[in-house]
Design a protein around this motif. Structure first.
Motif, PDB file in Angstrom:
ATOM      1  N   TYR A   1       0.636  -1.438  -0.046  1.00 52.08           N
ATOM      2  CA  TYR A   1      -0.066   0.281   0.098  1.00 52.08           C
ATOM      3  C   TYR A   1       0.956   1.435  -0.178  1.00 52.08           C
ATOM      4  O   TYR A   1       0.374   2.002  -0.612  1.00 52.08           O
ATOM      5  CB  TYR A   1      -1.013  -0.212   0.610  1.00 52.08           C
ATOM      6  CG  TYR A   1      -2.389  -0.738   0.862  1.00 52.08           C
ATOM      7  CD1 TYR A   1      -2.367  -1.860   0.133  1.00 52.08           C
ATOM      8  CD2 TYR A   1      -3.142  -0.429   2.044  1.00 52.08           C
ATOM      9  CE1 TYR A   1      -3.568  -2.385  -0.078  1.00 52.08           C
ATOM     10  CE2 TYR A   1      -4.359  -1.715   1.309  1.00 52.08           C
ATOM     11  CZ  TYR A   1      -4.590  -2.452   0.829  1.00 52.08           C
ATOM     12  OH  TYR A   1      -5.943  -3.003   0.112  1.00 52.08           O
TER      13      TYR A   1
ATOM     14  N   LYS B   1       1.846   2.988  -8.369  1.00 51.13           N
ATOM     15  CA  LYS B   1       0.789   2.074  -8.180  1.00 51.13           C
ATOM     16  C   LYS B   1      -0.158   2.158  -9.913  1.00 51.13           C
ATOM     17  O   LYS B   1      -0.197   1.256 -10.641  1.00 51.13           O
ATOM     18  CB  LYS B   1      -0.592   2.293  -7.286  1.00 51.13           C
ATOM     19  CG  LYS B   1      -0.040   1.010  -5.732  1.00 51.13           C
ATOM     20  CD  LYS B   1      -1.447   1.067  -5.202  1.00 51.13           C
ATOM     21  CE  LYS B   1      -1.283   2.164  -4.483  1.00 51.13           C
ATOM     22  NZ  LYS B   1      -0.120   2.435  -3.738  1.00 51.13           N
TER      23      LYS B   1
ATOM     24  N   HIS C   1      -5.651  -2.048  -3.512  1.00 48.55           N
ATOM     25  CA  HIS C   1      -5.208  -0.465  -3.185  1.00 48.55           C
ATOM     26  C   HIS C   1      -5.835   0.097  -2.264  1.00 48.55           C
ATOM     27  O   HIS C   1      -7.331  -0.416  -1.612  1.00 48.55           O
ATOM     28  CB  HIS C   1      -5.255   0.694  -3.596  1.00 48.55           C
ATOM     29  CG  HIS C   1      -5.985   1.014  -4.682  1.00 48.55           C
ATOM     30  ND1 HIS C   1      -7.063   1.993  -4.429  1.00 48.55           N
ATOM     31  CD2 HIS C   1      -7.300   0.384  -5.974  1.00 48.55           C
ATOM     32  CE1 HIS C   1      -8.190   2.238  -5.196  1.00 48.55           C
ATOM     33  NE2 HIS C   1      -8.376   1.135  -6.195  1.00 48.55           N
TER      34      HIS C   1
END
Length: 75
Positions: free
Chosen positions: A19, A24, A47
């Protein structure tokens, strides 16, 4: 799968990065740019729910589950 060198095309790519990883979106963009999905393929990105990808042109759907979310992107 090493996104930088893979030539394999797949139906689904599932990304569950740490995370705290700040790149990402880059995972999704790289997979799409390299054409790693088959025509009806999807990328599933897990996410934190506080992160939003609503502006991404390939976003298909988003599902929230508590503090986590899954965003779905199409080829």
């Amino acid at each position: 799968v090493n996104l930088a060198i893979s030539a394999e095309r797949v139906d689904y790519l599932f990304f569950d990065p740490p995370y705290a990883l700040g790149t990402k979106r880059q995972l999704v963009d790289t997979a799409l740019e390299r054409g790693l999905l088959l025509p009806e393929g999807q990328i599933v990105l897990e996410h934190p729910a506080v992160e939003r990808y609503d502006e991404h042109p390939a976003l298909i759907d988003r599902r929230d589950y508590g503090t986590s979310a899954f965003s779905f992107f199409g080829a």
